[in-house]
Design an enzyme around this catalytic site. Structure first.
Site, PDB file in Angstrom:
ATOM      1  N   THR A 107     190.921 -21.362  57.085  1.00  0.00           N
ATOM      2  CA  THR A 107     191.114 -19.971  56.714  1.00  0.00           C
ATOM      3  C   THR A 107     192.077 -19.813  55.549  1.00  0.00           C
ATOM      4  O   THR A 107     192.994 -20.625  55.376  1.00  0.00           O
ATOM      5  CB  THR A 107     191.664 -19.176  57.921  1.00  0.00           C
ATOM      6  OG1 THR A 107     192.061 -17.865  57.504  1.00  0.00           O
ATOM      7  CG2 THR A 107     192.887 -19.867  58.516  1.00  0.00           C
ATOM      8  N   GLU A 109     194.275 -17.753  55.581  1.00  0.00           N
ATOM      9  CA  GLU A 109     195.564 -17.446  56.210  1.00  0.00           C
ATOM     10  C   GLU A 109     196.507 -18.658  56.180  1.00  0.00           C
ATOM     11  O   GLU A 109     197.707 -18.522  56.437  1.00  0.00           O
ATOM     12  CB  GLU A 109     195.375 -16.971  57.639  1.00  0.00           C
ATOM     13  CG  GLU A 109     194.684 -15.619  57.754  1.00  0.00           C
ATOM     14  CD  GLU A 109     195.533 -14.478  57.207  1.00  0.00           C
ATOM     15  OE1 GLU A 109     196.769 -14.543  57.293  1.00  0.00           O
ATOM     16  OE2 GLU A 109     194.944 -13.509  56.689  1.00  0.00           O
ATOM     17  N   TYR A 131     198.314 -17.238  64.188  1.00  0.00           N
ATOM     18  CA  TYR A 131     196.944 -17.643  63.854  1.00  0.00           C
ATOM     19  C   TYR A 131     196.946 -18.643  62.702  1.00  0.00           C
ATOM     20  O   TYR A 131     196.329 -19.715  62.777  1.00  0.00           O
ATOM     21  CB  TYR A 131     196.107 -16.415  63.484  1.00  0.00           C
ATOM     22  CG  TYR A 131     194.768 -16.750  62.873  1.00  0.00           C
ATOM     23  CD1 TYR A 131     193.741 -17.272  63.641  1.00  0.00           C
ATOM     24  CD2 TYR A 131     194.527 -16.537  61.512  1.00  0.00           C
ATOM     25  CE1 TYR A 131     192.513 -17.586  63.078  1.00  0.00           C
ATOM     26  CE2 TYR A 131     193.301 -16.830  60.940  1.00  0.00           C
ATOM     27  CZ  TYR A 131     192.301 -17.355  61.729  1.00  0.00           C
ATOM     28  OH  TYR A 131     191.085 -17.669  61.170  1.00  0.00           O
ATOM     29  N   LYS A 135     195.891 -22.626  62.840  1.00  0.00           N
ATOM     30  CA  LYS A 135     194.847 -23.143  61.959  1.00  0.00           C
ATOM     31  C   LYS A 135     195.371 -24.238  61.037  1.00  0.00           C
ATOM     32  O   LYS A 135     194.616 -25.108  60.595  1.00  0.00           O
ATOM     33  CB  LYS A 135     194.261 -21.998  61.127  1.00  0.00           C
ATOM     34  CG  LYS A 135     193.273 -21.128  61.889  1.00  0.00           C
ATOM     35  CD  LYS A 135     191.972 -21.862  62.131  1.00  0.00           C
ATOM     36  CE  LYS A 135     190.851 -20.916  62.505  1.00  0.00           C
ATOM     37  NZ  LYS A 135     189.538 -21.594  62.553  1.00  0.00           N
ATOM     38  N   HIS A 161     185.290 -12.693  55.040  1.00  0.00           N
ATOM     39  CA  HIS A 161     183.877 -12.510  54.744  1.00  0.00           C
ATOM     40  C   HIS A 161     183.269 -11.527  55.740  1.00  0.00           C
ATOM     41  O   HIS A 161     183.602 -11.513  56.906  1.00  0.00           O
ATOM     42  CB  HIS A 161     183.123 -13.837  54.743  1.00  0.00           C
ATOM     43  CG  HIS A 161     183.450 -14.750  55.882  1.00  0.00           C
ATOM     44  ND1 HIS A 161     184.659 -15.403  55.983  1.00  0.00           N
ATOM     45  CD2 HIS A 161     182.742 -15.121  56.971  1.00  0.00           C
ATOM     46  CE1 HIS A 161     184.676 -16.142  57.078  1.00  0.00           C
ATOM     47  NE2 HIS A 161     183.534 -15.973  57.704  1.00  0.00           N
TER      48      HIS A 161
END
Length: 209
Positions: A107, A109, A131, A135, A161
């Site tokens: 991601t 992020e 999060y 990840k 997306h």
């Protein structure tokens, strides 16, 4: 044939993939077969992978809501971070290291507090949420399995997306659904979080390509 893992629920939670069923009303499967399982359950992952013996695995499973990850930080770490490790370990346990290609949905992020604009693959990571941190672990454990075991394992660093199947609690769907409800007289107003946040957007079809 495509196999997938779905969490057991007392109500149907497959609304966004029902168009893929041979018979959506009866949930009769065709070229897609679903297995009950969870990224928090290593035993079921080993069982499913050993039974299916897949040639490709796409890990799209996650608690993927950034704001909710602050409320469910431990769960997010368990699913998004350790869950990825469980999948990789299951591949190794089933002796499929040399025959499986593994894709990890990473991601944007990971960049979090961005260090440069635009970001590229060499931009330093600086996650700003549970999060993103979970990840980040997943990203590096994929790299470790690739380098330690020569597994075909890759990370795709995807930015936001959209598609018509976007979940209702994400900002674009929240706005569009709320505007429609206001127009129909079902809602007076709605609230949003940080209005200063900036994000890049794309379409899911383009990202799949």
């Amino acid at each position: 044939q495509v196999h997938g893992i779905v969490r057991r629920s007392s109500s149907f939670n497959t609304g966004r993939i029902e168009h893929l069923y041979k018979n959506p009303q009866a949930h009769i499967e065709g070229n897609m077969k679903l297995h009950y399982g969870d990224l928090t359950d290593s035993t079921c992952l080993v069982k499913i992978i050993n039974e299916v013996k897949p040639t490709e695995i796409y890990n799209l499973g996650a608690q993927s809501h950034v704001k909710i990850s602050f409320d469910l930080a431990e769960y997010t770490a368990d699913v998004d971070g350790v869950g990825t490790l469980r999948l990789l370990d299951a591949i190794k346990t089933c002796g499929l290291i040399n025959s499986v290609k593994f894709y990890q949905a990473s991601t944007s992020e990971l960049f979090g507090k961005v260090q440069e604009i635009p970001q590229k693959e060499t931009t330093p990571f600086y996650p700003r949420s549970p999060y993103g941190a979970a990840k980040l672990y997943a990203y590096w454990i994929v790299v470790n399995f690739r380098e330690a075991y020569n597994l075909f394992a890759v990370n795709g660093i995807l930015f936001n997306h959209e598609s018509p199947r976007r979940g209702a609690n994400f900002v674009t769907r929240k706005i569009s659904r709320s505007v429609a409800k206001i127009h129909l007289g079902q809602l007076d107003c709605f609230s949003l979080g940080n209005l200063d946040a900036k994000r890049d957007w794309g379409h899911a079809r383009d990202y799949v390509e």
